[in-house]
Design a protein around this motif. Structure first.
Motif, short mmCIF file in Angstrom:
data_model
loop_
_atom_site.label_atom_id
_atom_site.label_comp_id
_atom_site.label_asym_id
_atom_site.label_seq_id
_atom_site.Cartn_x
_atom_site.Cartn_y
_atom_site.Cartn_z
N MET A 1 -25.23 -26.65 12.66
CA MET A 1 -25.81 -26.96 11.39
C MET A 1 -25.56 -25.80 10.43
SD MET A 1 -29.54 -28.28 12.70
CE MET A 1 -29.76 -26.84 13.71
N ARG A 2 -25.27 -26.15 9.21
CA ARG A 2 -25.11 -25.13 8.16
C ARG A 2 -26.38 -25.05 7.34
NH1 ARG A 2 -20.76 -23.09 5.99
NH2 ARG A 2 -21.31 -23.73 3.90
N TYR A 3 -26.79 -23.83 7.03
CA TYR A 3 -27.99 -23.61 6.24
C TYR A 3 -27.70 -22.68 5.09
CZ TYR A 3 -31.53 -25.93 9.08
OH TYR A 3 -32.29 -26.87 9.71
N GLU A 4 -28.54 -22.81 4.07
CA GLU A 4 -28.51 -21.91 2.92
C GLU A 4 -29.91 -21.31 2.80
OE1 GLU A 4 -26.84 -23.07 -1.09
OE2 GLU A 4 -29.00 -23.18 -1.49
N ILE A 5 -29.97 -19.99 2.64
CA ILE A 5 -31.25 -19.30 2.45
C ILE A 5 -31.14 -18.50 1.17
CG2 ILE A 5 -32.87 -17.63 3.40
CD1 ILE A 5 -31.72 -18.31 6.19
N VAL A 7 -32.87 -15.82 -1.33
CA VAL A 7 -33.90 -14.80 -1.40
C VAL A 7 -33.94 -14.20 -2.80
CG1 VAL A 7 -33.80 -14.26 1.06
CG2 VAL A 7 -32.41 -12.97 -0.52
N GLU A 8 -35.11 -13.74 -3.18
CA GLU A 8 -35.31 -13.17 -4.50
C GLU A 8 -34.59 -11.83 -4.62
OE1 GLU A 8 -39.18 -13.22 -7.14
OE2 GLU A 8 -39.33 -11.69 -5.58
N GLY A 9 -33.89 -11.65 -5.73
CA GLY A 9 -33.26 -10.37 -6.04
C GLY A 9 -31.87 -10.20 -5.44
N HIS A 10 -31.30 -9.06 -5.74
CA HIS A 10 -29.96 -8.71 -5.25
C HIS A 10 -30.11 -7.87 -4.00
CE1 HIS A 10 -27.82 -9.84 -9.05
NE2 HIS A 10 -29.07 -9.79 -9.47
N MET A 11 -29.63 -8.37 -2.88
CA MET A 11 -29.72 -7.63 -1.63
C MET A 11 -28.66 -6.54 -1.60
SD MET A 11 -30.38 -10.78 1.04
CE MET A 11 -30.01 -9.79 2.46
N SER A 12 -29.04 -5.38 -1.12
CA SER A 12 -28.09 -4.26 -0.98
C SER A 12 -27.18 -4.51 0.21
CB SER A 12 -28.87 -2.96 -0.79
OG SER A 12 -29.56 -3.00 0.46
N GLU A 13 -26.13 -3.71 0.31
CA GLU A 13 -25.20 -3.82 1.44
C GLU A 13 -25.89 -3.61 2.79
OE1 GLU A 13 -22.03 -4.89 3.46
OE2 GLU A 13 -22.14 -5.01 1.27
N PRO A 14 -26.78 -2.61 2.91
CA PRO A 14 -27.48 -2.46 4.20
C PRO A 14 -28.32 -3.69 4.56
CG PRO A 14 -27.69 -0.45 2.93
CD PRO A 14 -27.06 -1.47 2.02
N LEU A 15 -28.93 -4.34 3.57
CA LEU A 15 -29.71 -5.54 3.85
C LEU A 15 -28.81 -6.70 4.26
CD1 LEU A 15 -32.51 -5.59 1.12
CD2 LEU A 15 -32.77 -5.23 3.57
N THR A 16 -27.72 -6.91 3.55
CA THR A 16 -26.84 -8.03 3.92
C THR A 16 -26.19 -7.80 5.28
OG1 THR A 16 -24.99 -7.09 2.66
CG2 THR A 16 -26.36 -8.73 1.54
N SER A 17 -26.01 -6.54 5.67
CA SER A 17 -25.41 -6.27 6.98
C SER A 17 -26.38 -6.61 8.11
CB SER A 17 -24.94 -4.82 7.08
OG SER A 17 -26.04 -3.93 7.06
N VAL A 25 -23.65 -14.55 -1.48
CA VAL A 25 -23.24 -14.38 -2.87
C VAL A 25 -24.50 -14.07 -3.67
CG1 VAL A 25 -21.22 -15.90 -2.77
CG2 VAL A 25 -23.42 -16.84 -3.41
N VAL A 26 -24.32 -13.37 -4.79
CA VAL A 26 -25.43 -13.05 -5.68
C VAL A 26 -25.24 -13.86 -6.95
CG1 VAL A 26 -26.54 -11.23 -7.00
CG2 VAL A 26 -25.64 -10.73 -4.73
N MET A 27 -26.31 -14.56 -7.36
CA MET A 27 -26.24 -15.35 -8.58
C MET A 27 -27.64 -15.59 -9.13
SD MET A 27 -24.88 -18.75 -6.68
CE MET A 27 -25.66 -20.19 -7.33
N SER A 28 -27.77 -15.50 -10.42
CA SER A 28 -29.01 -15.80 -11.13
C SER A 28 -30.22 -15.05 -10.56
CB SER A 28 -29.28 -17.30 -11.12
OG SER A 28 -28.22 -18.00 -11.70
N GLY A 29 -30.04 -13.77 -10.26
CA GLY A 29 -31.17 -12.98 -9.77
C GLY A 29 -31.59 -13.27 -8.35
N GLN A 30 -30.74 -13.99 -7.62
CA GLN A 30 -31.03 -14.31 -6.22
C GLN A 30 -29.81 -13.98 -5.37
OE1 GLN A 30 -31.87 -18.50 -6.18
NE2 GLN A 30 -33.99 -18.21 -6.80
N THR A 31 -30.06 -13.75 -4.10
CA THR A 31 -28.98 -13.64 -3.13
C THR A 31 -29.01 -14.91 -2.30
OG1 THR A 31 -29.18 -11.24 -3.04
CG2 THR A 31 -27.98 -12.30 -1.24
#
Length: 65
Positions: A1-5, A7-17, A25-31
């Motif tokens: 299954m494919r999911y989309e989550i 989250v509020e704000g722009h996640m930093s590289e350590p968070l995305t890792s 992807v980052v768009m409209s103030g969300q990641t």
């Protein structure tokens, strides 16, 4: 299954890792993270990771295959 989550704000590289199995992807103030989720336990694990990292989940949905 494919999911989309979303989250509020722009996640930093350590968070995305912290989510190596998901693309993001980052768009409209969300990641937006998206990718394949193996089973329900994996999905709950992703949400637990979000919570432990202090991320605010705005939306989560299953994507069409």
């Amino acid at each position: 299954m494919r999911y989309e989550i979303r989250v509020e704000g722009h996640m930093s590289e350590p968070l995305t890792s912290a989510f190596p199995e998901l693309e993001h992807v980052v768009m409209s103030g969300q990641t937006v993270m998206f990718g394949y989720v193996v089973d329900e336990a994996h999905l709950y694990g992703l949400l637990a990771r979000c919570q432990s990292l202090g991320l605010r989940v705005m939306e989560m949905r299953q994507l069409p295959e």
